[in-house]
Scaffold this active site. Structure first.
Site, mmCIF file in Angstrom:
data_model
loop_
_atom_site.group_PDB
_atom_site.id
_atom_site.type_symbol
_atom_site.label_atom_id
_atom_site.label_comp_id
_atom_site.label_asym_id
_atom_site.label_seq_id
_atom_site.Cartn_x
_atom_site.Cartn_y
_atom_site.Cartn_z
ATOM 1 N N LEU A 282 6.796 3.246 1.307
ATOM 2 C CA LEU A 282 7.711 2.106 1.437
ATOM 3 C C LEU A 282 8.726 2.306 2.561
ATOM 4 O O LEU A 282 9.182 3.420 2.808
ATOM 5 C CB LEU A 282 8.450 1.889 0.116
ATOM 6 N N MET B 131 0.848 -1.188 0.000
ATOM 7 C CA MET B 131 0.000 0.000 0.000
ATOM 8 C C MET B 131 0.895 1.253 0.000
ATOM 9 O O MET B 131 0.440 2.344 0.332
ATOM 10 C CB MET B 131 -0.950 -0.002 1.201
ATOM 11 N N GLY B 132 2.169 1.074 -0.374
ATOM 12 C CA GLY B 132 3.054 2.217 -0.521
ATOM 13 C C GLY B 132 3.585 2.754 0.795
ATOM 14 O O GLY B 132 3.523 2.101 1.821
ATOM 15 N N VAL C 172 10.948 -6.846 9.672
ATOM 16 C CA VAL C 172 12.129 -5.973 9.791
ATOM 17 C C VAL C 172 11.822 -4.967 10.899
ATOM 18 O O VAL C 172 10.722 -4.404 10.944
ATOM 19 C CB VAL C 172 12.421 -5.252 8.459
ATOM 20 N N GLY D 5 10.920 -2.842 5.423
ATOM 21 C CA GLY D 5 10.161 -4.098 5.382
ATOM 22 C C GLY D 5 9.773 -4.438 3.947
ATOM 23 O O GLY D 5 9.962 -5.569 3.486
ATOM 24 N N HIS D 6 9.265 -3.434 3.222
ATOM 25 C CA HIS D 6 8.899 -3.668 1.818
ATOM 26 C C HIS D 6 10.144 -3.990 0.982
ATOM 27 O O HIS D 6 10.113 -4.848 0.089
ATOM 28 C CB HIS D 6 8.248 -2.409 1.225
ATOM 29 N N GLN E 298 -10.399 -2.522 2.256
ATOM 30 C CA GLN E 298 -9.966 -3.165 3.498
ATOM 31 C C GLN E 298 -9.970 -2.217 4.695
ATOM 32 O O GLN E 298 -9.484 -2.567 5.768
ATOM 33 C CB GLN E 298 -8.597 -3.824 3.323
ATOM 34 N N GLY F 226 4.959 -10.069 4.220
ATOM 35 C CA GLY F 226 5.738 -9.944 5.454
ATOM 36 C C GLY F 226 5.035 -10.583 6.632
ATOM 37 O O GLY F 226 3.805 -10.545 6.748
#
Ligand code: PAF
Length: 292
Positions: A33, A30-31, A176, A36-37, A61, A147
């Site tokens: 970033l 969902m951007g 992360v 983790g991404h 969601q 993740g």
């Protein structure tokens, strides 16, 4: 890196007949970033020829009163970070492109979706599965990367892929963390300074809970102690602290193999989630979190 905004163009590029043996790794986001991404991208690059990332804040969601409007967004920064990480194609559709006319079809996940975040956010996982199915159909990836911070989401998506024979493989990627232990999340920027300094208590409390588990404590005792540590050391309010089997998300019994100790904590405008997954292999306690 190509930046694509329409479904038609992306499907033309990724057409399976033309791409033949070229494998596609997919990182849905969902951007806004963060590392983790980027760790998802790193795993995808190691295992595939092409990496596709989607950036889409999915309205389906978010429930009424949730943070859809205030969810952080920065398109140019995301494009730069995706390019630097080696993403080949970034897909950034508009809401109209993804949901031109919503016919009201819903996907209803089963009991895994009634626990943890599902209890607090009714309909949330219906919306996640809807967008994930659309994205899988559009990208047609060989492998998709999720993740473990969103461990419940990951477990439900694994069940979805299994139950509906979806073609993609699902790859679990460790959490992360910041240096102080706070799990990386796009939402962390919405914490106030004092909330940010309190937030690492969440992971410390989970680690304490994990050590209690290793010493043989009962799940309910662990849940109580973890909640107590969080509320007495922060302004956060407990949404839930639960210990369940993973990935089934059922009650822990003597025969349970893997367990998740998961929590959601609400600060003034920001709800944070975190978890530790532990194995009880042959009676020995092993925390997966060392890797996370
Ligand atoms: O984990 C997320 O960022 C989202 O839930 C996902 C999987 C991209 C679906 O919108």
């Amino acid at each position: 890196m190509q930046v694509i905004e329409t479904i038609e163009e992306l499907q033309q590029i990724l057409n399976r007949n033309e791409r033949k043996d070229t494998t596609v790794g997919f990182v849905p986001t969902m951007g806004y970033l963060h590392e983790g991404h980027l760790s998802l991208v790193k795993h995808a690059k190691e295992q595939n020829d092409i990496v596709v990332m989607s950036i889409f804040v999915n309205p389906a969601q978010f429930g009424p009163g949730e943070d859809f409007e205030s969810y952080p967004r920065d398109r140019e920064r995301d494009i730069r970070l995706a390019r630097e990480a080696g993403v080949d194609i970034v897909f950034i559709p508009s809401v109209e492109e993804m949901y031109p006319a919503d016919g009201g079809i819903r996907i209803l996940p089963g009991k895994q979706a009634h626990e943890l975040c599902g209890a607090a956010r009714p309909g949330h996982f219906d919306g996640v599965l809807k967008v994930v199915l659309k994205l899988f159909n559009i990208v047609d990836p060989d492998r998709s990367y999720f993740g473990l911070k969103d461990a419940q989401q990951l477990a439900i998506i694994e069940t979805f892929v299994r139950d509906f024979n979806l073609r993609t493989a699902i790859v679990r990627v460790p959490i992360v963390r910041e240096e102080d232990g706070l799990a990386k999340s796009s939402r962390n920027v919405n914490l106030t300074d004092s909330e940010r300094s309190e937030a690492p208590v969440i992971y410390r409390a989970l680690q304490f809970g994990a050590s209690m588990f290793a010493d043989g404590a009962h799940p309910e005792t662990i849940e109580r102690e973890v909640s107590e540590q969080i509320v007495s050391n922060s302004s956060g309010k407990i949404d839930y602290v639960n210990m369940l089997t993973y990935p089934e998300l059922g009650l822990v019994t003597e025969n349970t193999r893997d367990v998740i100790l998961a929590c959601a904590v609400k600060f003034s405008t920001t709800r944070l989630i975190d978890n530790i997954i532990m194995s009880t292999k042959g009676g020995t306690h092993v925390s997966n979190d060392d890797e996370q």
